[in-house]
Design a protein around this motif. Structure first.
Motif, PDB file in Angstrom:
ATOM      1  N   VAL A 200       0.774  -1.303   0.077  1.00 46.77           N
ATOM      2  CA  VAL A 200      -0.161  -0.039   0.105  1.00 46.77           C
ATOM      3  C   VAL A 200       1.066   1.338   0.036  1.00 46.77           C
ATOM      4  CG1 VAL A 200      -1.988  -1.346   1.187  1.00 46.77           C
ATOM      5  CG2 VAL A 200      -0.511   0.001   2.528  1.00 46.77           C
ATOM      6  N   ASP A 201       2.302   1.173   0.406  1.00 45.64           N
ATOM      7  CA  ASP A 201       3.050   2.286   0.457  1.00 45.64           C
ATOM      8  C   ASP A 201       3.308   2.568  -0.993  1.00 45.64           C
ATOM      9  OD1 ASP A 201       5.963   3.647   0.261  1.00 45.64           O
ATOM     10  OD2 ASP A 201       5.308   3.833   2.317  1.00 45.64           O
ATOM     11  N   GLU A 202       2.918   3.940  -1.318  1.00 50.34           N
ATOM     12  CA  GLU A 202       3.321   4.555  -2.713  1.00 50.34           C
ATOM     13  C   GLU A 202       4.893   4.323  -3.135  1.00 50.34           C
ATOM     14  OE1 GLU A 202       1.523   8.200  -3.251  1.00 50.34           O
ATOM     15  OE2 GLU A 202      -0.559   7.811  -2.780  1.00 50.34           O
ATOM     16  N   GLY A 203       5.811   4.821  -2.330  1.00 50.82           N
ATOM     17  CA  GLY A 203       6.984   4.880  -2.572  1.00 50.82           C
ATOM     18  C   GLY A 203       7.683   3.381  -3.160  1.00 50.82           C
ATOM     19  N   ILE A 204       6.994   2.279  -2.277  1.00 50.59           N
ATOM     20  CA  ILE A 204       7.545   1.037  -2.445  1.00 50.59           C
ATOM     21  C   ILE A 204       6.660   0.637  -3.801  1.00 50.59           C
ATOM     22  CG2 ILE A 204       7.261  -1.549  -1.740  1.00 50.59           C
ATOM     23  CD1 ILE A 204       7.178  -0.228   1.109  1.00 50.59           C
ATOM     24  N   ASN A 205       5.562   0.994  -3.904  1.00 53.67           N
ATOM     25  CA  ASN A 205       4.750   0.761  -5.292  1.00 53.67           C
ATOM     26  C   ASN A 205       5.686   1.223  -6.591  1.00 53.67           C
ATOM     27  OD1 ASN A 205       2.782  -1.166  -4.725  1.00 53.67           O
ATOM     28  ND2 ASN A 205       1.503   0.432  -3.930  1.00 53.67           N
ATOM     29  N   ALA A 206       6.363   2.526  -6.521  1.00 55.98           N
ATOM     30  CA  ALA A 206       6.984   2.982  -7.479  1.00 55.98           C
ATOM     31  C   ALA A 206       8.235   2.243  -7.604  1.00 55.98           C
ATOM     32  CB  ALA A 206       7.210   4.508  -7.114  1.00 55.98           C
ATOM     33  N   ALA A 211      11.284  -1.452 -11.014  1.00 55.33           N
ATOM     34  CA  ALA A 211      11.663  -3.035 -11.351  1.00 55.33           C
ATOM     35  C   ALA A 211      10.988  -3.886 -12.446  1.00 55.33           C
ATOM     36  CB  ALA A 211      11.726  -3.644  -9.802  1.00 55.33           C
ATOM     37  N   ARG A 212       9.789  -3.789 -12.406  1.00 54.27           N
ATOM     38  CA  ARG A 212       9.022  -4.275 -13.579  1.00 54.27           C
ATOM     39  C   ARG A 212       9.550  -4.087 -14.912  1.00 54.27           C
ATOM     40  NH1 ARG A 212       4.730  -7.510 -12.503  1.00 54.27           N
ATOM     41  NH2 ARG A 212       3.542  -7.534 -10.559  1.00 54.27           N
ATOM     42  N   GLU A 213       9.824  -2.742 -15.104  1.00 56.40           N
ATOM     43  CA  GLU A 213      10.403  -2.240 -16.340  1.00 56.40           C
ATOM     44  C   GLU A 213      11.850  -2.503 -16.622  1.00 56.40           C
ATOM     45  OE1 GLU A 213       8.572  -0.608 -18.577  1.00 56.40           O
ATOM     46  OE2 GLU A 213       6.902  -1.070 -17.567  1.00 56.40           O
ATOM     47  N   ALA A 214      12.397  -2.663 -15.436  1.00 59.14           N
ATOM     48  CA  ALA A 214      13.811  -2.836 -15.825  1.00 59.14           C
ATOM     49  C   ALA A 214      14.245  -4.485 -16.098  1.00 59.14           C
ATOM     50  CB  ALA A 214      14.508  -2.584 -14.315  1.00 59.14           C
ATOM     51  N   PHE A 215      13.681  -5.492 -15.969  1.00 55.80           N
ATOM     52  CA  PHE A 215      14.140  -6.562 -16.299  1.00 55.80           C
ATOM     53  C   PHE A 215      12.893  -7.359 -16.150  1.00 55.80           C
ATOM     54  CE2 PHE A 215      14.794  -6.375 -11.654  1.00 55.80           C
ATOM     55  CZ  PHE A 215      14.339  -7.452 -11.097  1.00 55.80           C
TER      56      PHE A 215
END
Length: 250
Positions: A200-206, A211-215
């Motif tokens: 639920v933390d916005e910073g962690i979700n960012a 990370a999803r985009e990186a690899f």
């Protein structure tokens, strides 16, 4: 990697790695008991497996509740016999900064990721020992995480629970291996499952989105293949610890 005549139990089978593992074990010939709390998803997965020619039993159970697990073990035993392949997979990940003092989340992670793992072992270990004593393969696969030995911020409690599972597994192997029960801990890195949806933390979700985009992350099926391979080895062979990374994850 045929698993004919094996009787498997998969916890956390309603989604992610659990569901993928249940499908794969059934496709390799195992009779699979599906354990989780969400009965609608379990029923749908059992129907899917049966329609594909497999054998599956949906059993509603909460790994934090020893009473429901005891009832599940009894039902599985009455239907299939004693389970000889346990995939101890149910878990939660609720990251937050330690100074946020989200003690409710801390307790939930400990209850599911540590106490729940122990409850499953308590419920199904007699069947594993029975299988091993009769000369059959017997496998306990505990699902941990690469975070058990790699430091990540905002995940101190989650990391600690997974470190507990990994060390528990290594120690249990010294006791159960001589009795013919193989103990394996599987430690996946970034895997696309529902766990990320609990954040639920916005910073962690960012950070997760970046990370999803990186690899390319692992797919649950990638981890399921590791479980199937491990449990289909000859009975004298144990893969005690398997760490699974996306190739491009540093």
């Amino acid at each position: 990697m045929i698993l004919d005549q094996r009787i498997a139990v998969v916890t956390g089978a309603s989604s992610g790695i659990g569901a993928a593992t249940a499908r794969l074990l059934a496709s390799r010939g195992a009779k699979v008991a599906l354990l989780a709390r969400r009965t609608d998803r379990l029923d749908a997965l059992a129907d899917e497996i049966v329609a594909a020619g497999g054998d599956a039993l949906a059993v509603a159970a909460d790994t934090t509740d020893p009473i429901t697990l005891a009832a599940a073990a009894e039902r599985i035993g009455a239907t299939y016999g004693a389970a000889d392949l346990i995939v101890n997979n149910a878990g939660v990940m609720l990251p937050s900064a330690i100074q946020a003092r989200n003690t409710t989340d801390w307790r939930r992670e400990v209850d599911v990721n540590v106490s729940g793992v122990l409850n499953v072992i308590d419920a199904f270990l007699p069947g594993l020992l029975e299988a091993a004593a009769s000369g059959r393969p017997a496998d306990l696969v505990n699902m941990s995480s690469m975070t058990s030995h790699v430091v990540f911020p905002y995940m101190a409690v989650y990391n600690a629970t997974k470190a507990a599972v990994s060390h528990l597994s290594r120690t249990m192997r010294t006791e159960l291996g001589p009795q013919g029960v193989r103990v394996t801990v599987v430690e996946p890195a970034m895997t696309a499952t529902e766990l990320q949806g609990h954040v639920v933390d916005e910073g962690i979700n960012a950070w997760v989105a970046q990370a999803r985009e990186a690899f390319t992350w692992l797919d649950p099926n990638d981890v399921a293949e590791v479980v199937a391979f491990t449990t289909s080895r000859p009975a004298h062979v144990t893969l005690s610890q398997v760490v699974v990374y996306p190739t491009r994850q540093a």
